[in-house]
Write an enzyme that holds these catalytic residues in place. Structure first.
Site, PDB file in Angstrom:
ATOM      1  CE  LYS A  36      -0.320  -0.405   5.038  1.00 36.25           C
ATOM      2  NZ  LYS A  36      -1.164  -0.837   6.167  1.00 36.25           N
ATOM      3  NE  ARG A 141      -6.761  -0.354  11.163  1.00 33.75           N
ATOM      4  CZ  ARG A 141      -5.571  -0.294  10.594  1.00 33.75           C
ATOM      5  NH1 ARG A 141      -4.949   0.871  10.515  1.00 33.75           N
ATOM      6  NH2 ARG A 141      -5.008  -1.366  10.083  1.00 33.75           N
ATOM      7  CE1 TYR A 264      11.949  32.146   4.178  1.00 33.71           C
ATOM      8  CE2 TYR A 264      12.218  29.753   4.086  1.00 33.71           C
ATOM      9  CZ  TYR A 264      11.903  30.956   3.470  1.00 33.71           C
ATOM     10  OH  TYR A 264      11.546  30.963   2.154  1.00 33.71           O
ATOM     11  CG  MET A 312       8.760  23.701  -0.405  1.00 36.44           C
ATOM     12  SD  MET A 312       7.576  24.614  -1.414  1.00 36.44           S
ATOM     13  CE  MET A 312       6.558  25.376  -0.173  1.00 36.44           C
TER      14      MET A 312
HETATM   15  C1  LIG Z   1      -0.325  -1.818   6.849  1.00 38.91           C
HETATM   16  C2  LIG Z   1      -0.904  -3.084   7.301  1.00 38.91           C
HETATM   17  C3  LIG Z   1      -0.112  -4.235   7.423  1.00 38.91           C
HETATM   18  C4  LIG Z   1       1.393  -4.203   7.282  1.00 38.91           C
HETATM   19  O1  LIG Z   1       1.973  -3.722   8.472  1.00 38.91           O
HETATM   20  P1  LIG Z   1       3.566  -3.664   8.653  1.00 38.91           P
HETATM   21  O2  LIG Z   1       3.742  -3.224  10.053  1.00 38.91           O
HETATM   22  O3  LIG Z   1       4.080  -2.675   7.668  1.00 38.91           O
HETATM   23  O4  LIG Z   1       4.095  -5.029   8.398  1.00 38.91           O
HETATM   24  C5  LIG Z   1      -0.738  -5.426   7.702  1.00 38.91           C
HETATM   25  N1  LIG Z   1      -2.098  -5.485   7.869  1.00 38.91           N
HETATM   26  C6  LIG Z   1      -2.881  -4.391   7.805  1.00 38.91           C
HETATM   27  C7  LIG Z   1      -4.345  -4.524   8.013  1.00 38.91           C
HETATM   28  C8  LIG Z   1      -2.301  -3.148   7.543  1.00 38.91           C
HETATM   29  O5  LIG Z   1      -3.093  -2.069   7.506  1.00 38.91           O
END
Ligand SMILES: *Cc1c(COP(=O)(O)O)cnc(C)c1O
Length: 371
Positions: A36, A141, A264, A312
């Site tokens: 992801k 969640r 800055y 930036m």
């Molecule tokens: C992001 C996520 C993972 C992976 O977690 P890591 O700590 O990066 O291994 C696994 N399961 C769910 C549901 C997640 O949201």
């Protein structure tokens, strides 16, 4: 020099492959490789191409991320980790994605779309949609509450075109030393699955649990961070190598006189005449502004402090007068140079956050180069 190369990250795909193999070996489970958020900033297409013969499944957060992988030609199963909104059912079926399901509306919608598709095909098809049930065991969640999950799974049997391939939950504290809440979650999960025999992909473990909670490995582990060579916990039970090096270039070198300031807000004031360099990278590239006056970078294999506020597009660091450094020299923000190394964790500590956020914040302007 390539104009898009002013600041770039180098991604070692062989390190990612080796990390994935080491995780599989250590856990003895199938690997659901979590890619992801553009593979935690590493670039999802090259990463998934590198892992497609090692991972058993990929996991992403959104349907759009799943579609991107299918359009790039990825053919192994893709799990959407969070129950998508029901009106995305058409895309889920048409792109052959595996949805996490935690509500009846999505389940019904998927069943209806697959029925439509089966009717449209000639000769009539008997396709089913594979789904995974997301159980909420305490993260609170998303997911079906653990006390309701058995009933939900039973009721889903009436939607005949859905096949429950997997059931999973997610730990809230696997990265902490105290595993008592993780064990409570494991027990709750087991209470849901204990009489179920026809579901073959039970999974819980994120990276931290893959390292430290052996009982959680089950049929598959769902690791993200560790694929990229970073430890979520202090325990290092699997040998991993960081895959990402972030580099930038020196754009300007000069002296300032005693009493003069940098950047800055005039927050850094020189005590003596000092030599300084500016580096062509800033918070617009995702380098945390919180490291103003705190962080360090590597130049010529030596740690140099960041002076004053990070801007930036640039930041300033201190040189020694004898340093043989010129405009265009390479600077390492994350990774190794000579015998020194700056980890994503070090940056995260200074910025009061976690390595995950540092990696996923590396910006669009930072070109990814693959090795
Ligand atoms: C992001 C996520 C993972 C992976 O977690 P890591 O700590 O990066 O291994 C696994 N399961 C769910 C549901 C997640 O949201």
């Amino acid at each position: 020099m390539d104009a898009t190369n002013q600041t770039h990250v180098e991604i070692n795909l062989n390190a990612i492959k080796a990390n994935a193999k080491a995780i599989k070996e250590h856990t003895g489970s199938k690997l659901i490789a979590v890619v992801k958020a553009d593979a935690y900033g590493h670039g999802v297409i090259p990463v998934t191409e590198a892992l497609q013969n090692i991972a058993d499944m990929f996991a992403v957060a959104t349907v759009a991320e799943g579609i991107e992988l299918r359009q790039a030609g990825i053919q192994i199963p893709i799990l959407i980790l969070f129950s998508p909104l029901p009106d995305l059912a058409v895309d889920i079926i048409d792109y052959d994605l595996t949805a996490a399901v935690d509500n009846w509306i999505l389940a019904e919608q998927l069943n209806r779309v697959i029925l439509d598709r089966n009717h449209q095909s000639q000769p009539a098809n008997k396709l089913k949609a594979k789904i995974h049930i997301n159980v909420n065991t305490g993260m609170n969640r998303c997911g079906v509450r653990y006390t309701e999950a058995k009933k939900f799974i039973k009721e889903l049997k009436s939607l005949s075109l859905l096949e429950i391939e997997g059931v999973f939950t997610h730990f809230a504290t696997a990265d902490e030393d105290d595993h008592s809440f993780a064990h409570l979650q494991l027990n709750r999960f087991h209470s849901v699955i204990k009489d179920i025999s026809d579901i073959h992909l039970l999974h819980i473990a994120n990276s931290a649990a893959a390292h430290t909670i052996h009982e959680s490995h089950l049929d598959a582990v769902r690791t993200g961070l560790s694929l990229y060579g970073i430890y979520p916990t202090k325990k290092k039970s699997i040998q991993l190598n960081p895959a990402l090096t972030w580099k930038a270039k020196i754009g300007w070198i000069d002296y300032i006189e005693p009493g003069e300031t940098v950047s800055y807000g005039l927050t850094y004031k020189a005590q003596n005449r000092i030599r300084i360099a500016s580096i062509q990278v800033g918070y617009g590239d995702g380098y945390p502004r919180a490291l103003s006056g705190k962080g360090e970078v590597l130049i010529g294999g030596i740690r140099r402090p960041i002076l004053g506020r990070i801007c930036m597009d640039m930041m300033v660091c201190k040189l020694e007068s004898a340093d043989k450094v010129t405009v265009g020299d390479e600077v390492v923000l994350i990774g190794k140079q000579g015998n020194e190394e700056i980890s994503a964790d070090e940056i995260a500590d200074h910025a009061n956050t976690i390595s995950y956020e540092i990696l996923t914040n590396i910006g669009k302007r930072v070109k990814r180069i693959y090795k």
